[in-house]
Design a protein around this motif. Structure first.
Motif, PDB file in Angstrom:
ATOM      1  N   ALA A  36     -56.946 -28.596 -34.417  1.00  0.00           N
ATOM      2  CA  ALA A  36     -55.783 -27.320 -34.739  1.00  0.00           C
ATOM      3  C   ALA A  36     -55.384 -27.024 -33.545  1.00  0.00           C
ATOM      4  N   ALA A  37     -56.188 -27.408 -32.090  1.00  0.00           N
ATOM      5  CA  ALA A  37     -55.577 -26.757 -30.809  1.00  0.00           C
ATOM      6  C   ALA A  37     -54.294 -27.316 -30.640  1.00  0.00           C
ATOM      7  N   ALA A  38     -54.662 -28.916 -31.185  1.00  0.00           N
ATOM      8  CA  ALA A  38     -53.415 -29.214 -31.315  1.00  0.00           C
ATOM      9  C   ALA A  38     -52.014 -28.740 -32.018  1.00  0.00           C
ATOM     10  N   ARG A  39     -52.532 -28.848 -33.446  1.00  0.00           N
ATOM     11  CA  ARG A  39     -50.890 -27.747 -34.175  1.00  0.00           C
ATOM     12  C   ARG A  39     -50.323 -26.757 -33.658  1.00  0.00           C
ATOM     13  N   GLN A  40     -51.651 -25.806 -32.875  1.00  0.00           N
ATOM     14  CA  GLN A  40     -50.860 -25.149 -32.695  1.00  0.00           C
ATOM     15  C   GLN A  40     -49.998 -25.070 -30.986  1.00  0.00           C
ATOM     16  N   ALA A  41     -50.131 -25.422 -30.732  1.00  0.00           N
ATOM     17  CA  ALA A  41     -49.742 -26.136 -29.203  1.00  0.00           C
ATOM     18  C   ALA A  41     -48.364 -26.531 -30.162  1.00  0.00           C
ATOM     19  N   SER A  42     -48.449 -27.272 -31.061  1.00  0.00           N
ATOM     20  CA  SER A  42     -46.183 -28.057 -31.124  1.00  0.00           C
ATOM     21  C   SER A  42     -45.880 -26.955 -32.468  1.00  0.00           C
ATOM     22  N   HIS A  43     -46.696 -26.425 -33.366  1.00  0.00           N
ATOM     23  CA  HIS A  43     -45.898 -25.340 -34.169  1.00  0.00           C
ATOM     24  C   HIS A  43     -46.124 -23.858 -33.630  1.00  0.00           C
ATOM     25  N   GLY A  44     -47.255 -23.866 -33.064  1.00  0.00           N
ATOM     26  CA  GLY A  44     -47.185 -22.539 -33.204  1.00  0.00           C
ATOM     27  C   GLY A  44     -47.953 -21.522 -34.325  1.00  0.00           C
ATOM     28  N   ASP A  45     -48.109 -22.283 -35.676  1.00  0.00           N
ATOM     29  CA  ASP A  45     -48.265 -21.140 -36.772  1.00  0.00           C
ATOM     30  C   ASP A  45     -49.885 -21.198 -37.596  1.00  0.00           C
ATOM     31  N   MET A  46     -50.653 -22.292 -36.207  1.00  0.00           N
ATOM     32  CA  MET A  46     -51.693 -21.840 -36.596  1.00  0.00           C
ATOM     33  C   MET A  46     -52.923 -20.929 -37.288  1.00  0.00           C
ATOM     34  N   ARG A 353     -57.454 -32.212 -43.061  1.00  0.00           N
ATOM     35  CA  ARG A 353     -56.249 -33.093 -41.920  1.00  0.00           C
ATOM     36  C   ARG A 353     -54.871 -32.363 -42.320  1.00  0.00           C
ATOM     37  N   GLU A 354     -54.558 -32.739 -44.101  1.00  0.00           N
ATOM     38  CA  GLU A 354     -53.446 -32.603 -44.767  1.00  0.00           C
ATOM     39  C   GLU A 354     -53.065 -31.655 -44.515  1.00  0.00           C
ATOM     40  N   VAL A 355     -54.503 -31.006 -44.894  1.00  0.00           N
ATOM     41  CA  VAL A 355     -53.982 -29.277 -44.552  1.00  0.00           C
ATOM     42  C   VAL A 355     -53.388 -28.433 -43.840  1.00  0.00           C
ATOM     43  N   LEU A 356     -54.613 -29.075 -42.787  1.00  0.00           N
ATOM     44  CA  LEU A 356     -53.971 -28.306 -40.789  1.00  0.00           C
ATOM     45  C   LEU A 356     -52.475 -28.926 -41.042  1.00  0.00           C
ATOM     46  N   GLY A 357     -51.576 -30.698 -41.439  1.00  0.00           N
ATOM     47  CA  GLY A 357     -50.606 -30.893 -41.104  1.00  0.00           C
ATOM     48  C   GLY A 357     -49.870 -30.370 -41.929  1.00  0.00           C
ATOM     49  N   ALA A 358     -49.963 -29.497 -43.517  1.00  0.00           N
ATOM     50  CA  ALA A 358     -48.773 -28.554 -44.158  1.00  0.00           C
ATOM     51  C   ALA A 358     -48.564 -27.520 -44.268  1.00  0.00           C
ATOM     52  N   THR A 359     -49.888 -26.989 -43.180  1.00  0.00           N
ATOM     53  CA  THR A 359     -49.916 -25.901 -43.879  1.00  0.00           C
ATOM     54  C   THR A 359     -50.311 -25.072 -42.663  1.00  0.00           C
TER      55      THR A 359
END
Ligand SMILES: Cc1ncc(COP(=O)(O)O)c(C=O)c1O
Length: 402
Positions: A36-46, A353-359
């Motif tokens: 989740a932290a990586a998603r926030q760093a890459s997309h800023g939408d977590m 993982r899929e939900v995190l990646g897609a949403t």
């Protein structure tokens, strides 16, 4: 399970090899938090519906106490069981909450409740002792007990409304095992379900454990966060039980790493000796600061958080059916719902993982809590703010409609 030392026959030169006992399950929720932290760093939408902690900081009187403490105390080691003032205030807290008296000598301050569990399990159980847990449950019980060499016995409670254990379950388990378990760990409100065990059921379990010589370990760290159903405490029914408390949840002080235990008389000496060796004492700064959490001003602020959790709970519960994610158990307290995602997946970890990646929405897969049925379950936390939760639910709805 065998140690790498045994299997390698390593005689040196290859660096350290790990013990057999260290081969416990990874705490999967930590992987989700990292992703989740990586998603926030890459997309800023977590948006995290996965964190098992309040989204708020410590209450204002704690911060004030913490600031004052830096000038007033040298912050050396404290006595192993904690500073006398905090032990006395916790004894008072139990008296106010449940109406029973507590000798401050039975209160032991710990490094989060997690530090208390380790010392208590070591004090009470020998390698090979059986310790029972209802499924689903908080994974660190299973993993810590396994690392200590205990035989963890998980069972499916007959109560499929709340998945809390009952005397019937204990009778059945005892006849399967041929003897009562050495220990039973329960949590109410529970993680991941939020379900609260009924007062009569808790009384029955406490009396059964007294008769059977089973140590009842009652994890009460979510007390203070409930939505109408009373949280009874094991010490209302038996002083042979160990009660576990924490400043992490209701008191909103997760990172301060401070908790406590009410220790039955027969285990006090052992817990004291072990804690002295394992950690010397709980963090002194957090002990002084925690005094600020136990007054009226803090209660007003903290009860405000509980009101928000109650609104969030209604918001989430109201949307679950539309999402095709029915509730598995009654979320009476804590800040979680445990839901059935079998309509969407048979691999909850991959699905999260899929939900995190897609949403960008982080959920916790059920595999942490239930190694048998958790592949089709997910835990959602509603500790955050209502707006973020609404946005997250909207994104989930869109994802599921694809
Ligand atoms: C049921 C339960 N017990 C114990 C803990 C450990 O909490 P702490 O060590 O922060 O007190 C947690 C953390 O999420 C939990 O959910």
């Amino acid at each position: 399970m065998s140690s790498d030392r045994a299997t390698n026959g390593s005689s040196g030169g290859e660096g350290p090899s790990r013990s057999a006992r260290s081969h416990v399950e990874r705490f999967r929720v930590m992987e989700v938090i990292d992703a989740a932290a990586a998603r926030q760093a890459s997309h800023g939408d977590m948006i995290s519906l996965s964190a098992g902690q309040p989204s708020t900081g410590a209450p204002a009187p704690v911060l004030a106490a913490a600031k004052a403490m830096l000038d007033e105390h040298i912050l050396g080691y404290t006595p192993t069981p904690g500073i006398a003032e905090l032990r006395a205030r916790i004894a008072e807290l139990h008296e106010t909450r449940y109406g029973y008296t507590v000798d401050p000598d039975s209160v032991v301050i710990t490094t989060g409740s997690s530090g208390g569990f380790t010392a208590l399990f070591l004090a009470a159980f020998d390698p090979g002792d059986t310790v029972a847990l209802a499924r689903p449950s908080y994974p660190a019980y299973r993993n810590t007990l396994a690392a200590l060499g205990c035989e963890v016995v998980e069972f499916d409670p007959v109560d499929t409304e709340r998945f809390q254990p009952s005397v019937d379950d204990l009778e059945r388990l005892t006849s399967e095992l041929g003897a009562p378990p050495a220990g039973l760990v329960i949590a109410s409100p529970a993680n991941p379900t939020g379900a609260i065990i009924g007062e009569d059921e808790l009384a029955g379990i406490a009396h059964w454990c007294d008769e059977a010589g089973t140590l009842l370990v009652s994890d009460e760290i979510y007390h203070g966060i409930s939505f109408g159903r009373r949280c009874a405490s094991a010490w209302e029914f038996s002083r042979n039980a160990a009660v576990i408390g924490s400043f992490s949840k209701y008191f909103s002080m997760t990172g301060w790493r401070i908790g406590w235990m009410l220790v039955p008389a027969g285990l006090r000496e052992a817990v004291d000796v072990l804690l002295g060796n394992l950690s010397i004492c709980a963090p002194a700064n957090s002990q002084y600061a925690a005094l600020g959490a136990l007054g009226r001003d803090a209660a007003a602020e903290l009860d405000g958080h509980v009101e928000r959790y109650a609104e969030n709970r209604d918001l989430v519960v109201g949307r679950l059916d539309e999402l095709g994610m029915p509730l598995i158990a009654q979320p009476d307290g804590a800040f979680y719902v445990y839901v059935d995602v079998s309509a969407h997946t048979s691999d909850s970890l991959a699905w999260c993982r899929e939900v995190l990646g897609a949403t960008g929405v982080a959920l916790t897969p059920g595999v942490d809590f239930d190694q048998r049925g958790g592949a089709t379950t997910v835990r959602m936390s509603f500790a955050g703010d209502a707006e973020s939760i609404s946005i997250a639910l909207g994104r989930l709805e869109e994802f599921l409609a694809r």
